[in-house]
Motif scaffolding. Structure first.
Motif, PDB file in Angstrom:
ATOM      1  N   ALA A   1       0.859  -1.190   0.000  1.00 59.00           N
ATOM      2  CA  ALA A   1       0.000   0.000   0.000  1.00 59.00           C
ATOM      3  C   ALA A   1       0.887   1.229   0.000  1.00 59.00           C
ATOM      4  O   ALA A   1       1.914   1.265   0.687  1.00 59.00           O
ATOM      5  N   ILE A   2       0.494   2.234  -0.788  1.00 58.44           N
ATOM      6  CA  ILE A   2       1.199   3.516  -0.797  1.00 58.44           C
ATOM      7  C   ILE A   2       0.219   4.589  -0.342  1.00 58.44           C
ATOM      8  O   ILE A   2      -0.823   4.797  -0.986  1.00 58.44           O
ATOM      9  N   ILE A   3       0.550   5.247   0.757  1.00 60.94           N
ATOM     10  CA  ILE A   3      -0.280   6.345   1.253  1.00 60.94           C
ATOM     11  C   ILE A   3       0.271   7.635   0.664  1.00 60.94           C
ATOM     12  O   ILE A   3       1.398   8.035   0.952  1.00 60.94           O
ATOM     13  N   GLY A   4      -0.526   8.281  -0.172  1.00 60.01           N
ATOM     14  CA  GLY A   4      -0.072   9.475  -0.872  1.00 60.01           C
ATOM     15  C   GLY A   4      -0.024   9.230  -2.366  1.00 60.01           C
ATOM     16  O   GLY A   4       0.193   8.094  -2.814  1.00 60.01           O
ATOM     17  N   ASN A   5      -0.220  10.292  -3.139  1.00 58.44           N
ATOM     18  CA  ASN A   5      -0.225  10.125  -4.597  1.00 58.44           C
ATOM     19  C   ASN A   5       0.453  11.299  -5.296  1.00 58.44           C
ATOM     20  O   ASN A   5       0.080  11.667  -6.401  1.00 58.44           O
ATOM     21  N   GLY A   6       1.462  11.880  -4.653  1.00 56.25           N
ATOM     22  CA  GLY A   6       2.203  12.969  -5.256  1.00 56.25           C
ATOM     23  C   GLY A   6       3.289  12.458  -6.189  1.00 56.25           C
ATOM     24  O   GLY A   6       3.252  11.315  -6.659  1.00 56.25           O
ATOM     25  N   ALA A   7       4.280  13.322  -6.428  1.00 59.49           N
ATOM     26  CA  ALA A   7       5.342  12.985  -7.380  1.00 59.49           C
ATOM     27  C   ALA A   7       6.127  11.748  -6.946  1.00 59.49           C
ATOM     28  O   ALA A   7       6.450  10.878  -7.765  1.00 59.49           O
TER      29      ALA A   7
END
Length: 563
Positions: free
Chosen positions: A198-204
């Motif tokens: 899981a990746i929390i965040g969707n920025g660069a």
């Protein structure tokens, strides 16, 4: 080691004092050191680096896919241009190696103390010096001393804006029994192949990690709070022919850099000033078209990935493969709010629970808390937290009210949304080295010199740029970004062109400063000092174009004759 006739005495009397102390040995700190060595007679400088290698953020961030979002041709010092980047947008390891090369070439390692973290800096009114308290880490170094104090005549912060990871306040995050890591503290020993991630965040950062991990994990979920504008990067490897030409025909390299500089400056209007311009509309259309093309199998995600704010309000993401990664069957986009983290996974607000082996926190840095966690106390013991109670501010981002003989690199309101930060850093280093040179000169003559910006000058400057920023895309109320505070005040970004900043920083107006010390007569009433700037934008001189054309013809002929 003692009692040998003719031996050189050892004492390291100067170990706890230095004329100039620079906090940080990243791109900013190294640039500052080089400018001081080139522009003054001072050789008594220290760079205090809390890590074990130079590179700053490019040494800290080692996550898969980590790369620059500025062309490599622009991401090197003007005085030390790299001509053999492997790709148009270089990766983390290549940039780190470039920074190491710069440190080695300019002999900077002898000035650096690694594993040394600054905890507090306090101005001593009586002695007109800074007292800098540092903590020593590292197994062996800490056996000599765990902490000590350094005195210095001039203190420079080169810690930047992107150095302290920001962790989200999510209930249960510490209870997770699987692997938990922040993107800026990546564990290179962890094998993520075949894992549920899981990746929390969707920025660069998240976009870069997603594109890489999607190739090898069994399950990947990206937890998105708000969508971002993502435009194609058009990255490509640089051919041997181009590397040859860039390396051996300098005018070609200068032209490539100038053209890219001019292009970056040209998009300023669309990304910062006018969100309704034809270029801004074109960029948004390009982003939507690329998303729909790459996400052709998941049209249900389209509406979730189109922002409702102007491009430029948040950092624009450059990627050729983020949406392609989201299009994979085992990759999921989750837009439901996170309720909590359990020992085994993440539960959304509606009670849906998914289990994971690895949770990656890609939530950026504590960017608006400049100098954090260092405690700074200026004139008459005034804490920096009080100076900045309404948000960080500085005169052109480099000098701060009530902080004597102090400078910053990549400080408040100097970040860019459209061009290379190195352009800004070089202008700042030139400016600060001019101030430092006067302090050094006064000390060489047995005098003292103390400089700090006039409060009214700082206030006037900040009122001007804040007025501009309120009219910029950064101020769009529909988005939250690391550029601004909760109250909407924009503390990180410069509102204008990078060239404009260079021009305004090309001279030091001494009347902008309060001057004290026995050597103040050299500066008080002095006319502005012109320090110039590096002009790299177009128009390129006709002679340069002619030389470039001839160079291309000669180099291409030579290359093919050889092979």
């Amino acid at each position: 080691m003692t009692g040998i006739p003719g031996s050189r005495p050892v004492g390291n009397q100067g170990y706890t004092s230095s004329t100039v102390v620079i906090i940080g040995a990243g791109i900013s700190g190294l640039c500052m050191a080089i400018e001081i060595l080139n522009r003054s007679q001072c050789r008594n400088i220290l760079l205090l680096e809390k890590g074990s290698q130079v590179g700053g953020t490019w040494n800290d961030n080692k996550y898969p896919g980590c790369a620059c979002d500025v062309w490599g041709a622009l991401y090197s010092f003007s005085f030390e241009q790299k001509s053999d980047w492997a790709r148009e947008y270089p990766g983390q390891e290549e940039i780190r190696d470039y920074v190491i090369h710069v440190a080695e070439k300019y002999g900077l390692y002898k000035y650096i103390r690694f594993n040394t973290a600054v905890q507090e800096a306090r101005w001593d009114n009586d002695h007109r010096q800074w007292k800098v308290n540092v903590a020593v880490s590292g197994y062996k170094d800490s056996q000599f001393h765990e902490s000590y104090q350094i005195t210095t005549d001039f203190l420079v912060s080169a810690v930047g804006q992107l150095n302290i990871p920001s962790w989200p306040s999510i209930p249960g995050l510490d209870d997770f029994t699987g692997k938990l890591m922040h993107s800026a503290r990546w564990d290179l020993t962890y094998d993520f192949i075949g894992k549920r991630v899981a990746i929390i965040g969707n920025g660069a950062t998240s976009a870069q990690i997603t594109s890489e991990l999607a190739k090898s994990v069994s399950q990947l979920t990206v937890y998105q709070r708000t969508p971002n504008w993502v435009i194609p990067r058009h990255d490509a490897s640089i051919s041997p022919v181009q590397k040859f030409l860039l390396s051996y025909v300098p005018p070609i390299r200068w032209c490539k850099r100038a053209i890219q500089m001019q292009y970056r400056e040209a998009i300023h209007e669309a990304t910062v000033r006018k969100s309704d311009s034809w270029l801004a509309r074109y960029m948004r259309k390009m982003a939507v078209d690329a998303m729909q093309t790459q996400l052709r199998d998941k049209p249900g995600l389209w509406a979730k990935l189109v922002p409702n704010y102007s491009s430029g309000c948040k950092r624009i993401i450059l990627s050729d493969d983020y949406f392609a990664a989201l299009n994979r069957d085992h990759v999921h986009l989750e837009t439901r709010p996170i309720q909590r983290v359990t020992g085994y996974g993440i539960e959304t607000a509606d009670g849906d629970l998914r289990e994971y082996d690895l949770i990656i926190v890609a939530t950026g840095f504590r960017s608006v808390e400049f100098m954090y966690p260092i405690q700074v106390y200026g004139q008459n013991g005034r804490p920096l937290s009080e100076v900045w109670k309404d948000g960080a501010s500085a005169y052109y981002g480099v000098t701060v009210e009530d902080l004597p003989n102090f400078g910053m690199l990549y400080g408040p309101n100097t970040n860019l949304g459209h061009n290379s930060i190195i352009v800004m850093i070089e202008a700042q280093s030139r400016y600060l080295s001019t101030l430092i040179a006067e302090v050094v000169r006064a000390k060489a003559h047995g005098n003292s010199l103390v400089l700090q910006p006039r409060p009214d000058v700082v206030a006037t400057f900040n009122d001007r740029i804040q007025a501009e920023l309120r009219e910029s895309t950064f101020a769009d109320p529909n988005c939250h970004s690391w550029y601004k505070l909760e109250n909407g005040r924009i503390t990180n970004n410069w509102p204008g062109l990078a060239v404009r900043y260079q021009r305004e920083m090309s001279r030091v107006r001494w009347e902008d400063y309060l001057v004290e010390g026995t050597g103040k007569s050299r500066v008080q009433g002095k006319k502005a000092t012109h320090i110039g700037r590096v002009q790299e934008e177009l128009p390129v001189r006709t002679t340069t174009l002619v030389l470039s054309a001839l160079g291309v013809a000669f180099a291409v002929s030579a290359y093919y004759l050889e092979f």
